[in-house]
Design a protein around this motif. Structure first.
Motif, PDB file in Angstrom:
ATOM      1  N   LEU A  90     -12.326   5.968  -3.075  1.00 17.44           N
ATOM      2  CA  LEU A  90     -11.179   5.884  -2.172  1.00 17.44           C
ATOM      3  C   LEU A  90     -11.632   5.887  -0.725  1.00 17.44           C
ATOM      4  O   LEU A  90     -11.137   5.093   0.085  1.00 17.44           O
ATOM      5  CB  LEU A  90     -10.224   7.049  -2.439  1.00 17.44           C
ATOM      6  CG  LEU A  90      -8.968   7.116  -1.563  1.00 17.44           C
ATOM      7  CD1 LEU A  90      -8.138   5.841  -1.692  1.00 17.44           C
ATOM      8  CD2 LEU A  90      -8.133   8.343  -1.913  1.00 17.44           C
ATOM      9  N   ARG A  91     -12.574   6.745  -0.384  1.00 14.35           N
ATOM     10  CA  ARG A  91     -13.092   6.775   0.989  1.00 14.35           C
ATOM     11  C   ARG A  91     -13.745   5.442   1.353  1.00 14.35           C
ATOM     12  O   ARG A  91     -13.597   4.954   2.480  1.00 14.35           O
ATOM     13  CB  ARG A  91     -14.095   7.912   1.168  1.00 14.35           C
ATOM     14  CG  ARG A  91     -13.474   9.297   1.172  1.00 14.35           C
ATOM     15  CD  ARG A  91     -14.478  10.357   1.564  1.00 14.35           C
ATOM     16  NE  ARG A  91     -14.879  10.237   2.966  1.00 14.35           N
ATOM     17  CZ  ARG A  91     -15.714  11.075   3.562  1.00 14.35           C
ATOM     18  NH1 ARG A  91     -16.263  12.075   2.874  1.00 14.35           N
ATOM     19  NH2 ARG A  91     -16.025  10.915   4.827  1.00 14.35           N
ATOM     20  N   ASP A  92     -14.455   4.864   0.408  1.00 16.81           N
ATOM     21  CA  ASP A  92     -15.074   3.567   0.656  1.00 16.81           C
ATOM     22  C   ASP A  92     -14.006   2.502   0.884  1.00 16.81           C
ATOM     23  O   ASP A  92     -14.173   1.609   1.731  1.00 16.81           O
ATOM     24  CB  ASP A  92     -15.969   3.185  -0.518  1.00 16.81           C
ATOM     25  CG  ASP A  92     -16.863   1.998  -0.195  1.00 16.81           C
ATOM     26  OD1 ASP A  92     -17.630   2.087   0.781  1.00 16.81           O
ATOM     27  OD2 ASP A  92     -16.800   0.982  -0.909  1.00 16.81           O
TER      28      ASP A  92
ATOM     29  N   VAL B 147       0.841  -1.203   0.000  1.00 16.58           N
ATOM     30  CA  VAL B 147       0.000   0.000   0.000  1.00 16.58           C
ATOM     31  C   VAL B 147       0.873   1.249   0.000  1.00 16.58           C
ATOM     32  O   VAL B 147       0.640   2.190  -0.767  1.00 16.58           O
ATOM     33  CB  VAL B 147      -0.955  -0.001   1.207  1.00 16.58           C
ATOM     34  CG1 VAL B 147      -1.659   1.354   1.332  1.00 16.58           C
ATOM     35  CG2 VAL B 147      -1.994  -1.112   1.065  1.00 16.58           C
ATOM     36  N   ALA B 148       1.905   1.268   0.847  1.00 15.07           N
ATOM     37  CA  ALA B 148       2.795   2.429   0.895  1.00 15.07           C
ATOM     38  C   ALA B 148       3.477   2.651  -0.452  1.00 15.07           C
ATOM     39  O   ALA B 148       3.704   3.794  -0.866  1.00 15.07           O
ATOM     40  CB  ALA B 148       3.832   2.243   1.993  1.00 15.07           C
ATOM     41  N   ALA B 149       3.804   1.562  -1.138  1.00 18.04           N
ATOM     42  CA  ALA B 149       4.497   1.662  -2.421  1.00 18.04           C
ATOM     43  C   ALA B 149       3.637   2.269  -3.514  1.00 18.04           C
ATOM     44  O   ALA B 149       4.156   2.793  -4.501  1.00 18.04           O
ATOM     45  CB  ALA B 149       4.982   0.277  -2.855  1.00 18.04           C
ATOM     46  N   THR B 150       2.324   2.229  -3.353  1.00 18.26           N
ATOM     47  CA  THR B 150       1.418   2.658  -4.427  1.00 18.26           C
ATOM     48  C   THR B 150       0.412   3.716  -3.990  1.00 18.26           C
ATOM     49  O   THR B 150      -0.364   4.198  -4.811  1.00 18.26           O
ATOM     50  CB  THR B 150       0.642   1.447  -4.972  1.00 18.26           C
ATOM     51  OG1 THR B 150       0.009   0.758  -3.875  1.00 18.26           O
ATOM     52  CG2 THR B 150       1.562   0.470  -5.679  1.00 18.26           C
ATOM     53  N   ALA B 151       0.427   4.109  -2.722  1.00 17.02           N
ATOM     54  CA  ALA B 151      -0.592   5.023  -2.199  1.00 17.02           C
ATOM     55  C   ALA B 151      -0.549   6.380  -2.884  1.00 17.02           C
ATOM     56  O   ALA B 151      -1.598   7.024  -3.067  1.00 17.02           O
ATOM     57  CB  ALA B 151      -0.419   5.190  -0.690  1.00 17.02           C
TER      58      ALA B 151
ATOM     59  N   GLN C 210       0.101   7.018  -6.034  1.00 17.09           N
ATOM     60  CA  GLN C 210      -0.641   6.874  -7.285  1.00 17.09           C
ATOM     61  C   GLN C 210      -2.144   6.822  -7.027  1.00 17.09           C
ATOM     62  O   GLN C 210      -2.938   7.428  -7.752  1.00 17.09           O
ATOM     63  CB  GLN C 210      -0.213   5.602  -8.007  1.00 17.09           C
ATOM     64  CG  GLN C 210       1.221   5.570  -8.482  1.00 17.09           C
ATOM     65  CD  GLN C 210       1.549   4.231  -9.126  1.00 17.09           C
ATOM     66  OE1 GLN C 210       0.911   3.820 -10.088  1.00 17.09           O
ATOM     67  NE2 GLN C 210       2.547   3.545  -8.593  1.00 17.09           N
ATOM     68  N   VAL C 211      -2.527   6.099  -5.980  1.00 14.52           N
ATOM     69  CA  VAL C 211      -3.951   5.966  -5.662  1.00 14.52           C
ATOM     70  C   VAL C 211      -4.522   7.312  -5.224  1.00 14.52           C
ATOM     71  O   VAL C 211      -5.655   7.669  -5.577  1.00 14.52           O
ATOM     72  CB  VAL C 211      -4.160   4.889  -4.581  1.00 14.52           C
ATOM     73  CG1 VAL C 211      -5.602   4.866  -4.110  1.00 14.52           C
ATOM     74  CG2 VAL C 211      -3.759   3.526  -5.125  1.00 14.52           C
ATOM     75  N   GLY C 212      -3.722   8.085  -4.461  1.00  8.58           N
ATOM     76  CA  GLY C 212      -4.176   9.408  -4.068  1.00  8.58           C
ATOM     77  C   GLY C 212      -4.401  10.307  -5.277  1.00  8.58           C
ATOM     78  O   GLY C 212      -5.413  11.015  -5.357  1.00  8.58           O
TER      79      GLY C 212
ATOM     80  N   VAL D 190      -5.789   0.087  -9.458  1.00  8.20           N
ATOM     81  CA  VAL D 190      -5.592   1.357 -10.171  1.00  8.20           C
ATOM     82  C   VAL D 190      -4.141   1.802 -10.278  1.00  8.20           C
ATOM     83  O   VAL D 190      -3.846   2.762 -10.997  1.00  8.20           O
ATOM     84  CB  VAL D 190      -6.420   2.488  -9.527  1.00  8.20           C
ATOM     85  CG1 VAL D 190      -7.885   2.098  -9.441  1.00  8.20           C
ATOM     86  CG2 VAL D 190      -5.886   2.882  -8.159  1.00  8.20           C
ATOM     87  N   ALA D 191      -3.221   1.135  -9.578  1.00  6.88           N
ATOM     88  CA  ALA D 191      -1.820   1.576  -9.570  1.00  6.88           C
ATOM     89  C   ALA D 191      -0.943   0.594 -10.333  1.00  6.88           C
ATOM     90  O   ALA D 191      -1.415  -0.396 -10.896  1.00  6.88           O
ATOM     91  CB  ALA D 191      -1.327   1.735  -8.132  1.00  6.88           C
TER      92      ALA D 191
END
Length: 345
Positions: free
Chosen positions: A87-89, A66-70, A72-74, A105-106
């Motif tokens: 994202l909130r869900d 998650v840290a590696a791709t967060a 991009q997701v943000g 998505v990343a």
């Protein structure tokens, strides 16, 4: 006919049929033909192979991936209101659910994976050791711990390595929101406070959230770590642990030394000082290198620019208050104050 004699359009499709990232790296390093054929593999395919190996190569799972791709997701989440709600869900489903969104998505490249592997030893483990000495087993092993051995004796449920990732993921997700406040002329999109609080409540779970000290209300029991009317005693205390870390002198003194190399501090309780403290820290995984000897030099110019932008701000971002709390949380990212709002202490 051998494997490498197959047509190139067949060879480039082989990663779609591999099981995990280990198979991918072994195959791509076996010969020049496969290395060249695999060089164009889509980053989303690589992250899916990495996810299949996450319990081996990306421990702790799912936090590391998650840290590696967060980041991009943000950025994906800021593209539309629909994406923000998705994202909130995902936040409300807990860290495992957030990982699934990251995979969807990343993407990662092999160069990303090599960089992440190096960061584990260069920054992540050293910072985890620092946290262990302020909130983990090393801290508790201090002689006379409860009788003056430490200045802030307290019971915290801290897993140092996971705490590193809780902090880093917040930075990866919300550094761009902080930047939008520092560079208002660019009109950058930003996440609101409610979105950030959802990340904290559901992805850094804590049993104390149920005490409802803040006026936020308890987290929804059917969501993420609080599913199936979970016994409160089985929920970890990670939120309070991170709040303890961010308030600890052993955490704040190194950051203060880094800031003072850039310029003088403002008054401790001023809104500029609070913003400067957060703006110097919230940079995700890469920013952790500032806590490693010599790492702050790489950030000197960037921190100087950030400090200048804080100084140029004309007004304090609006502060929202909850319940009977003395202090609220700002519209501008401030992890420590947001943890205070969620925990109520």
């Amino acid at each position: 006919m051998g494997l490498i004699d197959l047509p190139r359009d067949v060879l480039v499709s082989l990663p779609d049929y591999l099981d995990n990232i280990e198979d991918f790296t072994n195959a791509s390093s076996s010969c020049r033909t496969l290395r060249h054929s695999f060089a164009g593999t889509h980053p989303n395919r690589i992250i899916r192979l990495a996810a299949a190996s996450s319990r081996v190569f990306f421990r702790p799972d799912p936090w590391f991936l998650v840290a590696a791709t967060a980041r991009q997701v943000g950025q994906w989440g800021l593209k539309s209101q629909e994406n923000t709600e998705a994202l909130r869900d995902a936040f409300r489903g807990g860290i495992e659910n957030l990982k699934e969104l990251c995979i969807d998505v990343a993407g990662l490249t092999i160069e990303d994976i090599r960089r992440l592997h190096a960061s584990r030893f260069e920054t992540i483990y050293p910072v985890a050791d620092l946290i262990d000495r302020m909130a983990g087993a090393q801290w508790y092993s201090t002689p006379d711990f409860w009788d003056g051995g430490v200045s802030d004796a307290y019971t915290v449920d801290c897993e140092p390595l996971k705490a590193v990732f809780h902090f880093a993921i917040y930075g990866e997700l919300f550094e761009s929101t902080l930047q939008s406040w520092l560079e208002p002329e660019k009109g950058l999109p930003r996440f609101d406070l409610a979105t950030r609080l959802d990340y904290i409540r559901y992805c850094i779970p804590d049993w104390i959230f149920y005490l409802e000290r803040t006026g936020l209300g308890a987290p929804q029991r059917e969501k993420g770590p609080y599913m199936n009317e979970a016994d409160v005693n089985n929920i970890p205390g990670w939120g309070a642990a991170l709040r303890h870390i961010l308030s600890c002198g052993r955490w704040n003194r190194p950051w203060a030394a880094i800031r003072q190399q850039v310029g003088p501090e403002w008054e401790e309780d001023s809104w500029r000082q609070q913003l400067w403290v957060q703006a110097a820290q919230i940079h995700g995984l890469a920013g952790l290198e500032m806590l490693v000897p010599g790492g702050e030099e790489k950030w000197r110019a960037r921190l100087s620019d950030i400090r200048a932008r804080v100084a140029a701000m004309e007004a304090e971002p609006e502060v929202q208050r909850f319940g009977q709390l003395r202090k609220g949380a700002s519209d501008c990212p401030d992890l420590n104050r947001e943890l205070f709002v969620v925990i109520g202490m």
